[in-house]
Design an enzyme around this catalytic site. Structure first.
Site, PDB file in Angstrom:
ATOM      1  N   VAL A  58       0.791  -1.239  -0.123  1.00 40.40           N
ATOM      2  CA  VAL A  58       0.079   0.080  -0.007  1.00 40.40           C
ATOM      3  C   VAL A  58       0.763   1.331   0.038  1.00 40.40           C
ATOM      4  CG1 VAL A  58      -1.630   1.328   1.294  1.00 40.40           C
ATOM      5  CG2 VAL A  58      -2.082  -1.079   1.060  1.00 40.40           C
ATOM      6  N   GLU A  59       1.850   1.140   0.562  1.00 41.68           N
ATOM      7  CA  GLU A  59       3.027   2.358   0.627  1.00 41.68           C
ATOM      8  C   GLU A  59       3.664   2.555  -0.460  1.00 41.68           C
ATOM      9  OE1 GLU A  59       1.670   1.328   4.472  1.00 41.68           O
ATOM     10  OE2 GLU A  59       2.969  -0.233   3.090  1.00 41.68           O
ATOM     11  N   VAL A  79       4.673  -8.012  -2.843  1.00 44.89           N
ATOM     12  CA  VAL A  79       3.834  -9.421  -2.827  1.00 44.89           C
ATOM     13  C   VAL A  79       2.644  -9.465  -2.075  1.00 44.89           C
ATOM     14  CG1 VAL A  79       4.119 -11.851  -2.331  1.00 44.89           C
ATOM     15  CG2 VAL A  79       5.927 -10.877  -3.209  1.00 44.89           C
ATOM     16  N   VAL A  81      -0.582 -11.692  -1.099  1.00 41.90           N
ATOM     17  CA  VAL A  81      -1.116 -12.860  -1.122  1.00 41.90           C
ATOM     18  C   VAL A  81      -2.411 -13.060  -0.879  1.00 41.90           C
ATOM     19  CG1 VAL A  81      -0.996 -15.521  -0.263  1.00 41.90           C
ATOM     20  CG2 VAL A  81       1.337 -13.919  -0.646  1.00 41.90           C
ATOM     21  N   HIS A  87      -9.510  -7.750   2.142  1.00 44.53           N
ATOM     22  CA  HIS A  87      -8.330  -7.014   2.022  1.00 44.53           C
ATOM     23  C   HIS A  87      -7.363  -6.900   0.776  1.00 44.53           C
ATOM     24  CE1 HIS A  87      -5.280  -4.583   4.353  1.00 44.53           C
ATOM     25  NE2 HIS A  87      -4.112  -5.497   3.839  1.00 44.53           N
ATOM     26  N   HIS A 112       4.630  -2.189 -12.722  1.00 39.09           N
ATOM     27  CA  HIS A 112       3.627  -2.883 -11.600  1.00 39.09           C
ATOM     28  C   HIS A 112       4.324  -4.250 -11.522  1.00 39.09           C
ATOM     29  CE1 HIS A 112       0.596  -4.575  -9.445  1.00 39.09           C
ATOM     30  NE2 HIS A 112      -0.188  -3.728  -9.717  1.00 39.09           N
TER      31      HIS A 112
END
Length: 166
Positions: A58-59, A79, A81, A87, A112
Site C-alpha cells: 500500500v505504501e 507481494v 497473497v 483486504h 507494476h
C-alpha cells in the site's frame, strides 16, 4: 500467472537513464530477491538504479511518485497473497490505481512488479528465484526502460508508422 505471451526480457540499451526501484519489506524473502534482480536488470541495460524500501505494498505508490519526479522510470515491487478477507482486493486495487495514476500524471513508465497471487508458491514461482518460471523484478525493469525508450522515440519524432497508411 498465464505462463504464456510474455514478450521476453532481453536487456535494452538504456545508458544514461535512472531507474527508481521501490520494494515492500512484506514477504521480504521474496521482495529482497526481486529488488536484487531489478537492480541487476537496470545495470544490464546500462542504467543506474536508485532504491527505496517501504513496509508494504500500500505504501508503494507514494514513494513511487517521489521517485518518478527524479528518475526516468520507476519499478514498484511487492507481494500480496490472497487471504480469507476482502483486504487482498482493496490492496491490489489501491496499488494498481496509484501506480497507474503516477505513470499518467508524471508521463513516465511505472512498472507494476507487485505479485498478486493466491498462494506463496505462486509468488515464489514469479519472483525470479532459482527454478522460478518468471522473474518479475527483472522483467518489470526491462519493460519500464523499454517504455522510456519508446517515449523518447515518440518525443523526437522517430515513432514507427502504424495502420493502413502507406
Amino acid at each position: 500467472m498465464a505462463g504464456f505471451g510474455e514478450p521476453g526480457a532481453t536487456p535494452v540499451e538504456a545508458a544514461g537513464l535512472t531507474v527508481g526501484v521501490v520494494a515492500a519489506r512484506w514477504h521480504g524473502d521474496l521482495t529482497d530477491h526481486m529488488l536484487d534482480r531489478a537492480v541487476a536488470a537496470a545495470q544490464a541495460c546500462g542504467a543506474r538504479a536508485v532504491t527505496a524500501r517501504v513496509a508494504g505494498s500500500v505504501e508503494l505508490p507514494v514513494v513511487a511518485q517521489a521517485l518518478a519526479r527524479r528518475c526516468d522510470v520507476v519499478v514498484a515491487l511487492g507481494v500480496v497473497v490472497r487471504g480469507t478477507t476482502a483486504h487482498f482486493d482493496y490492496v491490489c486495487r489501491s496499488v494498481t490505481d496509484g501506480l497507474t495514476r503516477i505513470a499518467l500524471d508524471e508521463g513516465k513508465p511505472v512498472a507494476h512488479g507487485v505479485l498478486t497471487v493466491d498462494t506463496l508458491d505462486q509468488a515464489r514461482d514469479r519472483a525470479g528465484l532459482p527454478g522460478s518460471a518468471e522473474d518479475k523484478g527483472w522483467a518489470a525493469t526491462v519493460a519500464a526502460l523499454d517504455a522510456a525508450l519508446a517515449l523518447r522515440s515518440v518525443a523526437v519524432g522517430n515513432a514507427q508508422p502504424v495502420g493502413f497508411a502507406g
